[in-house]
Design an enzyme around this catalytic site. Structure first.
Site: not given
Ligand code: PGA
Length: 213
Positions: A53, A114, A116, A121
């Site tokens: 992404d 959450n 995702h 999302e």
């Molecule tokens: P993080 O993010 O590794 O910074 O916790 C992971 C994500 O939100 O996919």
């Protein structure tokens, strides 16, 4: 452990297509890969990378862009061919591009609080391709830690879709101790578009690594 899985993929198939992820969680994995490269244990010269992404509206050189993150944490430190580094953009069909380069051999994923994956999302739709999405308020808040002000966090991003991710031949999802709750939920047998990562129950070769260090 995650870096060993990626290193063995590289050594098994030296022209692998690696799907890469950003965020705090994979930083240690990338550090280990750089070290293994410096020790002559892995070679990136034939490797292709596709990133999961990218924020909309941030230039590649913007310190919070995912391109910048990847350059700083991995790509500028290894012998990868710049032409084999790909990020999703609004201007091309990323799924077609991935298919043309042979499909993803190994996709690395993080997970949001959450549930995702990428910027997919919680939603009512389970299968979709790479597209522009609006970020959930909880994701904007979580990511604001990297920005001076929450107002500067982009509100949209372009993300591989669930179908794009599920088409990868192998998936490795990594999470730190702060994600224990969501990983426990993932281990339950509930599959729902409201919990995007739960789609991984249907993937034939998915490894989930919860690091409690
Ligand atoms: P993080 O993010 O590794 O910074 O916790 C992971 C994500 O939100 O996919």
């Amino acid at each position: 452990m995650t870096s060993s899985i990626i290193a063995s993929q590289i050594n098994k198939k030296n022209d692998s297509v690696l799907g890469l992820a950003t965020g705090s969680t994979p930083v240690g994995t990338y550090r280990n890969l750089v070290e293994q490269y410096r020790n002559g244990q892995i070679d990136f010269s034939h490797i292709t990378t596709v990133n999961l992404d990218e924020y909309c509206g941030l230039e590649p050189k913007h310190p919070q862009s995912y391109r910048f993150f990847m350059d700083e944490n991995l790509l500028k430190h290894v012998n990868i061919n710049a032409e084999k580094i790909h990020f999703p953009t609004k201007n091309e069909n990323f799924d077609t591009k991935i298919q043309k380069i042979g499909g993803i051999d190994l996709q690395l994923l993080g997970i949001g609080h959450n549930g995702h994956i990428g910027f997919n999302e919680p939603d009512t739709v389970f299968y979709n391709n790479t597209r522009v999405v609006k970020l959930a308020p909880s994701t904007i808040n979580a990511n604001s830690r990297f920005f001076d002000d929450v107002a500067n966090v982009p509100k949209t991003a372009i993300t591989m879709g669930m179908s794009t991710i599920m088409a990868a031949r192998k998936i490795v999802l990594i999470a730190g101790a702060d994600k224990t709750e969501i990983i426990n939920k993932l281990s339950e047998d509930i599959v729902s578009p409201q919990f995007p990562a739960s789609i991984l129950h249907y993937h034939p070769d998915c490894t989930v690594i919860l690091s409690l260090e």
